[in-house]
Design an enzyme around this catalytic site. Structure first.
Site, short mmCIF file in Angstrom:
data_model
loop_
_atom_site.label_atom_id
_atom_site.label_comp_id
_atom_site.label_asym_id
_atom_site.label_seq_id
_atom_site.Cartn_x
_atom_site.Cartn_y
_atom_site.Cartn_z
N CYS A 116 43.25 47.58 40.26
CA CYS A 116 43.33 48.38 41.44
C CYS A 116 41.82 49.36 41.41
CB CYS A 116 44.48 49.50 41.26
SG CYS A 116 46.00 48.48 41.29
N HIS A 282 43.18 54.18 46.93
CA HIS A 282 43.71 52.88 46.72
C HIS A 282 45.27 52.72 47.14
CE1 HIS A 282 45.45 49.47 45.04
NE2 HIS A 282 46.14 49.84 44.16
N ASN A 312 49.34 46.31 49.43
CA ASN A 312 48.58 46.61 48.43
C ASN A 312 47.42 45.60 48.06
OD1 ASN A 312 47.35 47.18 45.82
ND2 ASN A 312 49.07 48.11 44.89
O1 UT7 Z 1 48.60 49.43 42.61
C1 UT7 Z 1 48.66 49.42 41.38
C2 UT7 Z 1 49.56 50.42 41.01
N1 UT7 Z 1 50.87 50.52 41.40
C3 UT7 Z 1 51.60 51.22 41.59
O2 UT7 Z 1 51.29 52.26 41.57
C4 UT7 Z 1 53.25 51.03 41.85
C5 UT7 Z 1 53.96 52.15 41.19
N2 UT7 Z 1 55.24 51.88 41.70
C6 UT7 Z 1 55.89 51.94 42.87
O3 UT7 Z 1 55.28 51.82 43.79
C7 UT7 Z 1 57.53 51.65 42.78
O4 UT7 Z 1 57.96 51.92 41.50
C8 UT7 Z 1 58.11 50.63 43.33
C9 UT7 Z 1 57.68 50.50 44.66
C10 UT7 Z 1 57.42 49.18 42.55
C11 UT7 Z 1 59.80 50.25 43.04
O5 UT7 Z 1 60.09 51.37 43.49
P1 UT7 Z 1 61.08 52.23 42.67
O6 UT7 Z 1 61.75 53.33 43.55
O7 UT7 Z 1 60.69 52.85 41.42
O8 UT7 Z 1 62.33 51.15 42.23
P2 UT7 Z 1 62.92 50.61 41.14
O9 UT7 Z 1 61.92 49.63 40.33
O10 UT7 Z 1 63.22 51.82 40.12
O11 UT7 Z 1 64.06 49.99 41.38
C12 UT7 Z 1 65.12 50.52 41.90
C13 UT7 Z 1 66.28 49.71 42.59
C14 UT7 Z 1 66.65 48.60 41.41
O12 UT7 Z 1 68.11 48.34 41.47
P3 UT7 Z 1 69.12 48.82 40.49
O13 UT7 Z 1 68.86 48.73 39.40
O14 UT7 Z 1 69.01 50.43 40.74
O15 UT7 Z 1 70.29 48.29 41.05
C15 UT7 Z 1 65.70 47.26 41.86
O16 UT7 Z 1 66.31 46.23 41.40
O17 UT7 Z 1 65.64 48.86 43.57
C16 UT7 Z 1 65.92 47.49 43.19
N3 UT7 Z 1 64.69 46.72 43.65
C17 UT7 Z 1 64.73 46.29 45.12
N4 UT7 Z 1 65.67 46.51 45.78
C18 UT7 Z 1 65.33 45.69 47.08
C19 UT7 Z 1 63.43 46.69 43.21
N5 UT7 Z 1 62.62 45.89 44.17
C20 UT7 Z 1 63.40 45.75 45.13
C21 UT7 Z 1 63.20 45.02 46.62
N6 UT7 Z 1 64.25 45.05 47.45
N7 UT7 Z 1 61.70 44.52 46.76
#
Ligand code: UT7
Length: 355
Positions: A116, A282, A312
């Site tokens: 990134c 970014h 992204n």
């Molecule tokens: O560009 C490089 C740098 N990258 C970043 O800066 C990314 C930083 N991180 C993020 O943007 C976020 O962490 C994400 C958007 C990737 C994920 O969001 P989050 O709020 O951190 O979700 P999580 O990974 O903690 O997951 C929460 C829940 C989980 O379900 P349970 O275990 O609570 O039942 C996941 O399985 O959301 C679920 N989940 C989804 N549900 C529907 C994860 N991805 C998805 C999805 N659709 N695409």
């Protein structure tokens, strides 16, 4: 004092629009979840086997070169940032040189593997070459064809829904104009968390899952009919050839490091956050950008967000957003533009430019 300025800028995104609803047809996700957590509505995917990271880069570069008013043969150095290269090696820099039809010049080409923040690193390196008088026309490109390497099953949904394809390019040139061009760049890294956002296979380590770092597993390397060097059968069978991300961990680091490095760059240049005209972050996650905006006290018209439409695009996201802002007339001569990025590595950086 010799500085480098952006002489020309261009971007390219593929035609194919993939909406959140399109993704719900192949994995368990929803438009609501994606919009709420990331701000993304849609992204672009390149045409498989027709478009590549390099061909998209060439489209963006051609615009940047034309706007700079030079011939493509006058490019005397190429810097290419990507995490989704056409080949494992050689890098995309030489492929772009060939795609542009400028191999006869034998200009140097350098690939940057900083995900990134790759574009930030790229313009910083280019800036040093220009300040020392070594080069006059340095092409810096960020391009990604993520769609070729994502896990479209539900197990890859936290990563896959975020990423899109595209390319952005700038042509950096020297300027002696007072208070113009790149004022400063700050670059950082911390390899402690290398596996928190990574595609660790294939690699010369023989293969392991990012999640199992604490207890490395013996995968019977070498064991592959596809080539013992890097890819093993186990990797194919277990879907280990996809990116891994500890999203929450990366998120927390990002919201800390973005403001930190921006304030560092401002301090280095003797400027204050109130001096920023336009922030081009970014495009990692709209929520991250909004957090940074609030921390810096910027109005909505002082930050450029396009993750809603493009997702992204990693190394391409900063030059695409910068180019869009420029084309929309949101950046004018004399404006103080701040570029900033954070991502896998971790690597991060910021640049201040007087437009
Ligand atoms: O560009 C490089 C740098 N990258 C970043 O800066 C990314 C930083 N991180 C993020 O943007 C976020 O962490 C994400 C958007 C990737 C994920 O969001 P989050 O709020 O951190 O979700 P999580 O990974 O903690 O997951 C929460 C829940 C989980 O379900 P349970 O275990 O609570 O039942 C996941 O399985 O959301 C679920 N989940 C989804 N549900 C529907 C994860 N991805 C998805 C999805 N659709 N695409």
């Amino acid at each position: 004092m010799l500085r480098s300025k952006i002489g020309g800028i261009g971007y390219y995104v593929p035609e194919k629009v993939v909406t959140n609803d399109d993704l719900t047809k192949v994995m368990d996700t929803s438009d609501e979840w994606i919009q709420e957590r990331t701000g993304i509505l849609e992204r672009r995917y390149g045409k498989k086997h027709e478009e590549t990271t390099t061909t998209m880069a060439a489209r963006a570069a051609a615009v940047a070169i034309e706007r700079a008013g030079i011939r493509k043969e006058d490019v005397d150095f190429i810097i290419f940032a990507t995490l989704s290269p056409d080949f494992y090696f050689p890098g995309c820099g030489v492929l772009l040189q060939r795609e542009l039809g400028i191999t006869a010049s034998e200009a140097g080409a350098l690939d940057i593997r900083n995900q990134c923040s790759g574009f930030l690193y790229g313009i910083s390196v280019a800036d040093q070459f220009i300040r020392t008088g070594m080069y006059k026309n340095v092409l810096v490109v960020g391009s990604e064809m993520h769609s070729m390497g994502l896990d479209f099953s539900t197990s890859g949904r936290n990563v896959t829904v975020i990423f899109g394809d595209g390319a952005g390019a700038v042509l950096l040139q020297p300027t002696e104009e007072e208070n113009k061009g790149i004022l400063t760049t700050c670059l950082h890294s911390d390899g402690t968390y290398a596996e928190k956002l990574a595609l660790i296979n294939p690699g010369a380590h023989g293969g392991y899952h990012a999640k199992q770092l604490e207890e490395p597993v013996d995968y019977g390397y070498p064991d592959s009919k596809y080539g013992d060097m890097f890819v093993t059968q186990r990797m194919l069978d277990e879907g280990m050839l996809f990116p891994y991300m500890d999203g929450q961990f990366v998120f927390k680091m990002a919201v800390q490091k973005f403001p930190e490095v921006i304030l560092e760059a401002l301090g280095k240049a003797g400027l204050k956050k109130e001096d920023i005209t336009m922030l081009i972050p970014h495009q990692a996650n709209l929520r991250i950008s909004q957090f940074v905006q609030r921390r810096l006290g910027l109005r909505d018209d002082q930050i450029w967000n396009n993750i809603q439409r493009f997702g992204n695009t990693t190394a391409a996201s900063v030059p695409i957003a910068l180019c869009e802002a420029y084309e929309a007339g949101a950046i004018k001569s004399g404006d103080l533009v701040c570029l900033a990025a954070f991502g896998s590595g971790f690597t991060w950086g910021a640049a201040l430019l007087r437009w």
